[in-house]
Motif scaffolding. Structure first.
Motif, PDB file in Angstrom:
ATOM      1  N   ASP A 101       0.825  -1.205   0.000  1.00 31.81           N
ATOM      2  CA  ASP A 101       0.000   0.000   0.000  1.00 31.81           C
ATOM      3  C   ASP A 101       0.867   1.267   0.000  1.00 31.81           C
ATOM      4  O   ASP A 101       0.498   2.283  -0.584  1.00 31.81           O
ATOM      5  CB  ASP A 101      -0.923   0.011   1.210  1.00 31.81           C
ATOM      6  CG  ASP A 101      -1.979  -1.073   1.145  1.00 31.81           C
ATOM      7  OD1 ASP A 101      -2.357  -1.467   0.028  1.00 31.81           O
ATOM      8  OD2 ASP A 101      -2.432  -1.540   2.214  1.00 31.81           O
ATOM      9  N   LEU A 105       0.712   4.551  -2.605  1.00 30.21           N
ATOM     10  CA  LEU A 105       0.660   5.961  -2.244  1.00 30.21           C
ATOM     11  C   LEU A 105       1.819   6.749  -2.861  1.00 30.21           C
ATOM     12  O   LEU A 105       1.697   7.948  -3.112  1.00 30.21           O
ATOM     13  CB  LEU A 105       0.679   6.119  -0.725  1.00 30.21           C
ATOM     14  CG  LEU A 105      -0.572   5.656   0.014  1.00 30.21           C
ATOM     15  CD1 LEU A 105      -0.322   5.612   1.519  1.00 30.21           C
ATOM     16  CD2 LEU A 105      -1.765   6.559  -0.303  1.00 30.21           C
ATOM     17  N   ILE A 111      -6.367   7.006  -6.433  1.00 31.97           N
ATOM     18  CA  ILE A 111      -6.706   5.653  -5.989  1.00 31.97           C
ATOM     19  C   ILE A 111      -8.213   5.504  -6.069  1.00 31.97           C
ATOM     20  O   ILE A 111      -8.957   6.317  -5.512  1.00 31.97           O
ATOM     21  CB  ILE A 111      -6.233   5.389  -4.548  1.00 31.97           C
ATOM     22  CG1 ILE A 111      -4.717   5.462  -4.456  1.00 31.97           C
ATOM     23  CG2 ILE A 111      -6.721   4.014  -4.079  1.00 31.97           C
ATOM     24  CD1 ILE A 111      -4.187   5.334  -3.028  1.00 31.97           C
ATOM     25  N   SER A 113     -11.209   2.980  -5.033  1.00 30.69           N
ATOM     26  CA  SER A 113     -11.559   1.836  -4.195  1.00 30.69           C
ATOM     27  C   SER A 113     -12.787   1.151  -4.772  1.00 30.69           C
ATOM     28  O   SER A 113     -13.871   1.739  -4.832  1.00 30.69           O
ATOM     29  CB  SER A 113     -11.834   2.295  -2.759  1.00 30.69           C
ATOM     30  OG  SER A 113     -12.349   1.223  -1.980  1.00 30.69           O
ATOM     31  N   LEU A 127      -4.848   1.982   4.119  1.00 27.66           N
ATOM     32  CA  LEU A 127      -4.088   3.018   3.419  1.00 27.66           C
ATOM     33  C   LEU A 127      -3.637   4.116   4.379  1.00 27.66           C
ATOM     34  O   LEU A 127      -2.529   4.642   4.253  1.00 27.66           O
ATOM     35  CB  LEU A 127      -4.938   3.609   2.291  1.00 27.66           C
ATOM     36  CG  LEU A 127      -5.169   2.694   1.089  1.00 27.66           C
ATOM     37  CD1 LEU A 127      -6.228   3.288   0.167  1.00 27.66           C
ATOM     38  CD2 LEU A 127      -3.866   2.479   0.321  1.00 27.66           C
TER      39      LEU A 127
END
Length: 285
Positions: A101, A105, A111, A113, A127
């Motif tokens: 993760d 980042l 990102i 989801s 996260l």
């Protein structure tokens, strides 16, 4: 440290240094997205391929891969602990496995989801925990596209913004089936960063994004309201069809609906497709 930006590929970014802030501004489409980079000379500024992470690459999430890749977007994900089916879908969709993760980042501008709704909050918490070990942090937007309650959407936003103060958390929802190389379901968005994300993603997703409000939770409410009508009607139609079939009056029911309720007949005829979709969702990794 590499600069990051969000841009419409049809209108490449024009990069300039923002005075007195040590930041680089990428002017593109209709908005100016400010990206955080150390002050450097113009000769070292570079434009990078936009990068989108989708967590996770199940049936729905992976379906966006070919469409985004065709727009020149780099696709990444984290396949650690995922099922063999999800890994296969990611490979087929053109995703690169970054394995952690924190790496997500550090590499992804956005990102998305797309998980089982019951896992949405846990992913956000994961996260948030990874933020402490991610350096640099490139991610500017996080969009939760799951069928969750407005309350859960607010909790996700709170968790992420506490750990990542500069992150723009956007509430979202997917209305429709999986994407393909030539089609995309509608993605509804809400929150303070929704308009920026809409302008960023829209050109890559065939303009199938829509802002429905400026508050986190509104897009989730829109998704749930739509689903309660569409799936509720399908559930009633399925129950009626099963009962009519059991008592041998299926054909008579269809005939009567065709004459007096043609719209309802159309719903009943669409039930087999709906049940097939439910089966696909249950198979998600």
């Amino acid at each position: 440290m590499a600069c990051r930006y969000g841009a419409n590929l049809r209108d490449p970014p024009r990069v300039r240094l923002a005075p007195d802030r040590g930041q680089v501004e990428s002017t593109s489409f209709q908005r100016t997205l400010v990206t955080y980079c150390p002050r450097s000379s113009p000769s070292t500024w570079s434009t990078m391929t936009p990068c989108i992470a989708i967590l996770a690459t199940g049936q729905m999430g992976a379906s966006f891969g070919p469409l985004l890749a065709s727009a020149g977007v780099r696709l990444v994900t984290n396949l650690t602990g995922r099922s063999p089916r999800t890994c296969a879908l990611a490979l087929e969709g053109g995703f690169e496995d970054l394995k952690t993760d924190s790496a997500i980042l550090s590499h992804a501008d956005v990102i998305l989801s797309v998980v089982v709704p019951s896992h949405a909050l846990a992913l956000a918490e994961r996260l948030a925990a990874a933020a402490s070990s991610a350096s640099p942090i490139r991610t500017r937007f996080f969009a939760d596209l799951n069928a969750i309650s407005p309350t859960t959407a607010s909790s996700i936003s709170s968790n992420l913004t506490t750990a990542l103060p500069h992150l723009r958390v956007v509430d979202g929802g997917i209305i429709g089936g999986p994407a393909s190389r030539s089609s995309s379901p509608l993605i509804v968005l809400s929150g303070s960063g929704a308009q920026e994300l809409h302008e960023l993603l829209g050109p890559w997703l065939l303009s199938r994004t829509k802002v429905v409000g400026d508050t986190v939770g509104q897009a989730s409410a829109m998704k749930l309201a739509y689903a309660s009508l569409s799936k509720g009607a399908n559930a009633l139609a399925l129950n009626a069809a099963m009962m009519a079939s059991r008592y041998g009056v299926g054909e008579a029911l269809e005939e009567e609906l065709g004459q007096s309720q043609p719209a309802m007949l159309k719903v009943m005829q669409g039930v087999p497709k709906s049940t097939a979709k439910v089966r696909l969702l249950r198979l998600g990794g």
